[in-house]
Every structure is written in C-alpha cells, then in structure tokens.
Design a protein around this motif. Sequence first.
Motif, PDB file in Angstrom:
ATOM      1  N   CYS A  26      21.358   8.589  34.700  1.00  0.00           N
ATOM      2  CA  CYS A  26      22.808   8.422  34.734  1.00  0.00           C
ATOM      3  C   CYS A  26      23.132   6.993  35.139  1.00  0.00           C
ATOM      4  N   MET A  27      24.144   6.431  34.504  1.00  0.00           N
ATOM      5  CA  MET A  27      24.598   5.079  34.818  1.00  0.00           C
ATOM      6  C   MET A  27      25.995   4.886  34.234  1.00  0.00           C
ATOM      7  N   PRO A  28      26.669   3.795  34.568  1.00  0.00           N
ATOM      8  CA  PRO A  28      27.982   3.537  33.960  1.00  0.00           C
ATOM      9  C   PRO A  28      27.872   3.531  32.437  1.00  0.00           C
ATOM     10  N   ARG A  29      28.876   4.115  31.779  1.00  0.00           N
ATOM     11  CA  ARG A  29      28.831   4.274  30.326  1.00  0.00           C
ATOM     12  C   ARG A  29      28.647   2.942  29.607  1.00  0.00           C
ATOM     13  N   ALA A  30      29.360   1.911  30.041  1.00  0.00           N
ATOM     14  CA  ALA A  30      29.267   0.610  29.370  1.00  0.00           C
ATOM     15  C   ALA A  30      27.838   0.074  29.399  1.00  0.00           C
ATOM     16  N   VAL A  33      25.670   2.308  26.959  1.00  0.00           N
ATOM     17  CA  VAL A  33      25.985   1.990  25.559  1.00  0.00           C
ATOM     18  C   VAL A  33      25.367   0.648  25.171  1.00  0.00           C
ATOM     19  N   SER A  34      25.409  -0.314  26.076  1.00  0.00           N
ATOM     20  CA  SER A  34      24.814  -1.615  25.797  1.00  0.00           C
ATOM     21  C   SER A  34      23.309  -1.488  25.549  1.00  0.00           C
ATOM     22  N   LYS A  35      22.629  -0.673  26.364  1.00  0.00           N
ATOM     23  CA  LYS A  35      21.191  -0.460  26.173  1.00  0.00           C
ATOM     24  C   LYS A  35      20.907   0.237  24.850  1.00  0.00           C
ATOM     25  N   LEU A  36      21.715   1.234  24.501  1.00  0.00           N
ATOM     26  CA  LEU A  36      21.491   1.977  23.253  1.00  0.00           C
ATOM     27  C   LEU A  36      21.686   1.089  22.033  1.00  0.00           C
ATOM     28  N   THR A  37      22.687   0.226  22.079  1.00  0.00           N
ATOM     29  CA  THR A  37      22.969  -0.613  20.907  1.00  0.00           C
ATOM     30  C   THR A  37      21.989  -1.778  20.775  1.00  0.00           C
ATOM     31  N   THR A  38      21.577  -2.371  21.886  1.00  0.00           N
ATOM     32  CA  THR A  38      20.688  -3.533  21.793  1.00  0.00           C
ATOM     33  C   THR A  38      19.218  -3.151  21.684  1.00  0.00           C
ATOM     34  N   ALA A  39      18.767  -2.230  22.506  1.00  0.00           N
ATOM     35  CA  ALA A  39      17.337  -1.893  22.528  1.00  0.00           C
ATOM     36  C   ALA A  39      16.935  -0.940  21.405  1.00  0.00           C
ATOM     37  N   TYR A  40      17.847  -0.044  21.009  1.00  0.00           N
ATOM     38  CA  TYR A  40      17.481   0.995  20.030  1.00  0.00           C
ATOM     39  C   TYR A  40      18.298   0.941  18.744  1.00  0.00           C
ATOM     40  N   THR A  41      19.205  -0.009  18.608  1.00  0.00           N
ATOM     41  CA  THR A  41      20.123  -0.150  17.470  1.00  0.00           C
ATOM     42  C   THR A  41      20.827   1.160  17.126  1.00  0.00           C
ATOM     43  N   GLU A  42      21.179   1.929  18.150  1.00  0.00           N
ATOM     44  CA  GLU A  42      21.876   3.195  17.924  1.00  0.00           C
ATOM     45  C   GLU A  42      23.380   2.974  17.917  1.00  0.00           C
ATOM     46  N   THR A  43      24.051   3.771  17.118  1.00  0.00           N
ATOM     47  CA  THR A  43      25.506   3.743  17.062  1.00  0.00           C
ATOM     48  C   THR A  43      26.038   5.153  17.304  1.00  0.00           C
ATOM     49  N   LEU A  44      27.287   5.232  17.711  1.00  0.00           N
ATOM     50  CA  LEU A  44      27.909   6.528  17.964  1.00  0.00           C
ATOM     51  C   LEU A  44      28.030   7.293  16.655  1.00  0.00           C
ATOM     52  N   THR A  45      27.407   8.457  16.597  1.00  0.00           N
ATOM     53  CA  THR A  45      27.365   9.260  15.383  1.00  0.00           C
ATOM     54  C   THR A  45      28.343  10.424  15.436  1.00  0.00           C
ATOM     55  N   ILE A  69      21.312  11.921  23.132  1.00  0.00           N
ATOM     56  CA  ILE A  69      22.442  12.803  23.383  1.00  0.00           C
ATOM     57  C   ILE A  69      22.836  12.610  24.841  1.00  0.00           C
ATOM     58  N   LEU A  70      24.103  12.287  25.063  1.00  0.00           N
ATOM     59  CA  LEU A  70      24.545  12.045  26.423  1.00  0.00           C
ATOM     60  C   LEU A  70      25.869  12.718  26.714  1.00  0.00           C
ATOM     61  N   VAL A  71      26.163  12.882  27.989  1.00  0.00           N
ATOM     62  CA  VAL A  71      27.434  13.414  28.453  1.00  0.00           C
ATOM     63  C   VAL A  71      28.143  12.299  29.196  1.00  0.00           C
ATOM     64  N   SER A  72      29.371  12.008  28.784  1.00  0.00           N
ATOM     65  CA  SER A  72      30.177  10.993  29.452  1.00  0.00           C
ATOM     66  C   SER A  72      31.265  11.686  30.249  1.00  0.00           C
ATOM     67  N   ARG A  73      31.311  11.376  31.538  1.00  0.00           N
ATOM     68  CA  ARG A  73      32.283  11.997  32.428  1.00  0.00           C
ATOM     69  C   ARG A  73      33.534  11.141  32.540  1.00  0.00           C
ATOM     70  N   ALA A  74      34.594  11.728  33.055  1.00  0.00           N
ATOM     71  CA  ALA A  74      35.871  11.035  33.207  1.00  0.00           C
ATOM     72  C   ALA A  74      35.783   9.885  34.204  1.00  0.00           C
ATOM     73  N   ASP A  75      34.824   9.918  35.122  1.00  0.00           N
ATOM     74  CA  ASP A  75      34.695   8.851  36.110  1.00  0.00           C
ATOM     75  C   ASP A  75      33.939   7.638  35.579  1.00  0.00           C
ATOM     76  N   VAL A  80      22.047  10.861  30.244  1.00  0.00           N
ATOM     77  CA  VAL A  80      21.253  11.180  29.053  1.00  0.00           C
ATOM     78  C   VAL A  80      20.751  12.616  29.175  1.00  0.00           C
ATOM     79  N   LEU A  81      21.087  13.443  28.185  1.00  0.00           N
ATOM     80  CA  LEU A  81      20.609  14.822  28.148  1.00  0.00           C
ATOM     81  C   LEU A  81      19.308  14.942  27.384  1.00  0.00           C
ATOM     82  N   SER A  82      19.196  14.186  26.296  1.00  0.00           N
ATOM     83  CA  SER A  82      18.015  14.276  25.450  1.00  0.00           C
ATOM     84  C   SER A  82      17.890  12.992  24.633  1.00  0.00           C
TER      85      SER A  82
END
Length: 101
Positions: A26-30, A33-45, A69-75, A80-82
């Motif tokens: 768990c970590m701040p969403r921003a 997302v930065s790690k997913l886009t830069t390290a894994y070239t993943e985009t929101l599907t 697959i992740l869960v983003s909370r209101a806070d 990361v779930l999977s």
Amino acid sequence: MYKRIITAGLLFGMACTGPPAHAMTCMPRAELVSKLTTAYTETLTARGLQNARSIVEIWASAETGSYTILVSRADGISCVLSAGTHWLAETPVATKKGVAG
C-alpha cells in the motif's frame, strides 16, 4: 511414536512462522501509478466502484502482458491486490436480446 508427533509439531509450527499470505503493498495512489506507468508500462484498463469508499482498478500493459489489480481508497491510498503476467483483454460478444452467451 513420540518422535513422529514431535517432528510433526515442529514442522507445522515452523510453517506458521512464515510471512502472511495476505500481505499487501500500500502507498499513495500517485506514487503507485507512477511506478506502474514507468516500470511496467501499464495503463488504466478498467475500474469500478467497490463501495462508497473504494474503487477497484485494473492496470495492464499490452506490450509486456503484465497486469496489476489494486484498490484505491478515498484517503488517497492504493493497495495492490494482485499482479501477474500474460494479461489478455477480451472483446465483449454482442448477444441477442433475451439470449445469454
């Protein structure tokens, strides 16, 4: 007889000292997302509302086949779930009215 009981007890006891299977990252969403886009070239599907306080998101890469697959909370915290490889996006099949699949 006693040797087998003691050995079994030690083996099962040692198995219980391992890390929990439900440990999540768990970590701040921003930051996530930065790690997913830069390290894994993943985009929101895809994403969907889980409840009033959280959203389930699927991030995937068409280039590498990785997904997260992740869960983003209101806070602002996301967990990361999977994660895995060989992600395949399926195209929905149109059905006739009243006929499933």
